[in-house]
Design an enzyme around this catalytic site. Structure first.
Site, short mmCIF file in Angstrom:
data_model
loop_
_atom_site.label_atom_id
_atom_site.label_comp_id
_atom_site.label_asym_id
_atom_site.label_seq_id
_atom_site.Cartn_x
_atom_site.Cartn_y
_atom_site.Cartn_z
CG HIS A 39 -1.92 -1.03 1.36
ND1 HIS A 39 -1.99 -1.88 2.44
CD2 HIS A 39 -2.94 -1.38 0.55
CE1 HIS A 39 -3.00 -2.71 2.29
NE2 HIS A 39 -3.59 -2.44 1.14
CE LYS A 67 -12.67 -7.14 3.02
NZ LYS A 67 -11.34 -6.84 2.43
NE ARG A 82 -3.02 -7.38 -4.04
CZ ARG A 82 -3.62 -8.08 -3.13
NH1 ARG A 82 -2.96 -8.46 -2.06
NH2 ARG A 82 -4.88 -8.43 -3.27
CB SER A 111 -4.21 -6.59 4.98
OG SER A 111 -3.88 -5.37 4.38
N1 COA Z 1 -0.52 -3.92 -1.45
C1 COA Z 1 -0.84 -4.82 -0.53
N2 COA Z 1 -2.07 -5.32 -0.39
C2 COA Z 1 -3.01 -4.85 -1.21
C3 COA Z 1 -2.76 -3.90 -2.20
C4 COA Z 1 -1.44 -3.43 -2.30
N3 COA Z 1 -1.09 -2.53 -3.22
N4 COA Z 1 -3.89 -3.66 -2.87
C5 COA Z 1 -4.82 -4.42 -2.31
N5 COA Z 1 -4.29 -5.14 -1.31
C6 COA Z 1 -4.95 -6.15 -0.48
C7 COA Z 1 -5.53 -5.61 0.77
O1 COA Z 1 -4.56 -5.59 1.80
C8 COA Z 1 -6.62 -6.62 1.03
O2 COA Z 1 -5.98 -7.75 1.57
P1 COA Z 1 -6.75 -8.84 2.42
O3 COA Z 1 -8.06 -9.11 1.76
O4 COA Z 1 -5.81 -9.95 2.38
O5 COA Z 1 -6.90 -8.25 3.78
C9 COA Z 1 -7.11 -7.01 -0.35
O6 COA Z 1 -6.03 -6.70 -1.20
C10 COA Z 1 -8.32 -6.28 -0.80
O7 COA Z 1 -8.02 -4.90 -0.80
P2 COA Z 1 -9.00 -3.85 -1.41
O8 COA Z 1 -9.32 -4.19 -2.80
O9 COA Z 1 -8.40 -2.51 -1.14
O10 COA Z 1 -10.29 -4.08 -0.63
P3 COA Z 1 -10.65 -3.63 0.78
O11 COA Z 1 -11.61 -4.60 1.30
O12 COA Z 1 -9.46 -3.36 1.61
O13 COA Z 1 -11.39 -2.22 0.48
C11 COA Z 1 -13.15 -0.83 -0.44
C12 COA Z 1 -12.48 -2.20 -0.42
C13 COA Z 1 -13.17 -0.20 0.93
C14 COA Z 1 -12.38 0.06 -1.38
C15 COA Z 1 -14.57 -1.06 -0.97
O14 COA Z 1 -15.17 -2.11 -0.24
C16 COA Z 1 -15.43 0.17 -0.85
O15 COA Z 1 -15.35 1.05 -1.69
N6 COA Z 1 -16.29 0.22 0.20
C17 COA Z 1 -17.20 1.33 0.43
C18 COA Z 1 -18.63 0.93 0.12
C19 COA Z 1 -18.93 1.13 -1.35
O16 COA Z 1 -18.82 2.22 -1.89
N7 COA Z 1 -19.37 0.05 -2.03
C20 COA Z 1 -19.72 0.11 -3.43
C21 COA Z 1 -18.53 -0.20 -4.31
S1 COA Z 1 -18.42 -1.94 -4.59
#
Ligand code: COA
Length: 157
Positions: free
Chosen positions: A18, A42, A89, A127
């Site tokens: 990140h 989550k 990724r 994560s």
């Molecule tokens: N480096 C390391 N890990 C990364 C990464 C990076 N560059 N990019 C993504 N990841 C990992 C995260 O750590 C996470 O890991 P884990 O599942 O093993 O814990 C995984 O990839 C998913 O990350 P991400 O895609 O960022 O999802 P998230 O669950 O952390 O966040 C939101 C998702 C918050 C952006 C999304 O749910 C959201 O927009 N929520 C708000 C509600 C909304 O508007 N919903 C409608 C849209 S669908």
């Protein structure tokens, strides 16, 4: 017009993957805002307040950090952001990200989604893998910042 980008995620906890994506986004946009989602469904290991604190401790001081619990498009509108940035990724990220980008584009057609390819040496970090390693006693120093390492060491798994 100055460019404002939001980088959303759960950050449970923030990893060096990140941190890399956030630093690279800073080269592309005038203002970078990290949006830490409450992601209650989550059941995160760290509280929202702690995740925000750890993001602040891990990124440069110019990056703005906020928590949010509603729709991402509403948060972006509130911050007048034109762009959502996410790290990609592997191909496995692609379908999930495509679906999210499509939904966000339907909810707000003016919001653009931009993807930054993860650094080749950091693309395997997630994560959940970091949480698992910390729980099982591995040294996580090569995957997270010192602040996150300390916070993980204090967790009673
Ligand atoms: N480096 C390391 N890990 C990364 C990464 C990076 N560059 N990019 C993504 N990841 C990992 C995260 O750590 C996470 O890991 P884990 O599942 O093993 O814990 C995984 O990839 C998913 O990350 P991400 O895609 O960022 O999802 P998230 O669950 O952390 O966040 C939101 C998702 C918050 C952006 C999304 O749910 C959201 O927009 N929520 C708000 C509600 C909304 O508007 N919903 C409608 C849209 S669908």
């Amino acid at each position: 017009m100055s460019s404002i980008a939001v980088i959303p995620g759960t950050y449970d906890p923030i990893t060096l993957g990140h941190v890399d994506v956030i630093a690279r986004a800073q080269k592309l946009f005038d203002t970078v805002i990290v949006a830490v989602a409450s992601s209650r469904e989550k059941r995160p290991l760290f509280s929202l307040e702690k995740r925000i604190e750890l993001v602040k401790a891990s990124v440069s001081p110019e990056v703005e950090v906020f928590g949010f619990s509603g729709l991402l498009v509403d948060f972006c509108a509130e911050k007048r952001a034109q762009v959502v940035v996410k790290g990609l990724r592997a191909t496995t990220d692609f379908e999930y990200e495509l679906a999210q980008a499509d939904i966000n584009a339907k909810l707000n057609p003016n919001l653009e989604s931009v993807y930054i390819m993860a650094h080749p040496e950091l693309g395997y970090i997630s994560s959940s893998a970091v949480r698992e390693m910390a729980r099982l006693g591995a040294d996580v120093a090569q995957f997270v910042t010192p602040a996150v390492k300390t916070a993980l060491a204090e967790v009673d798994f």
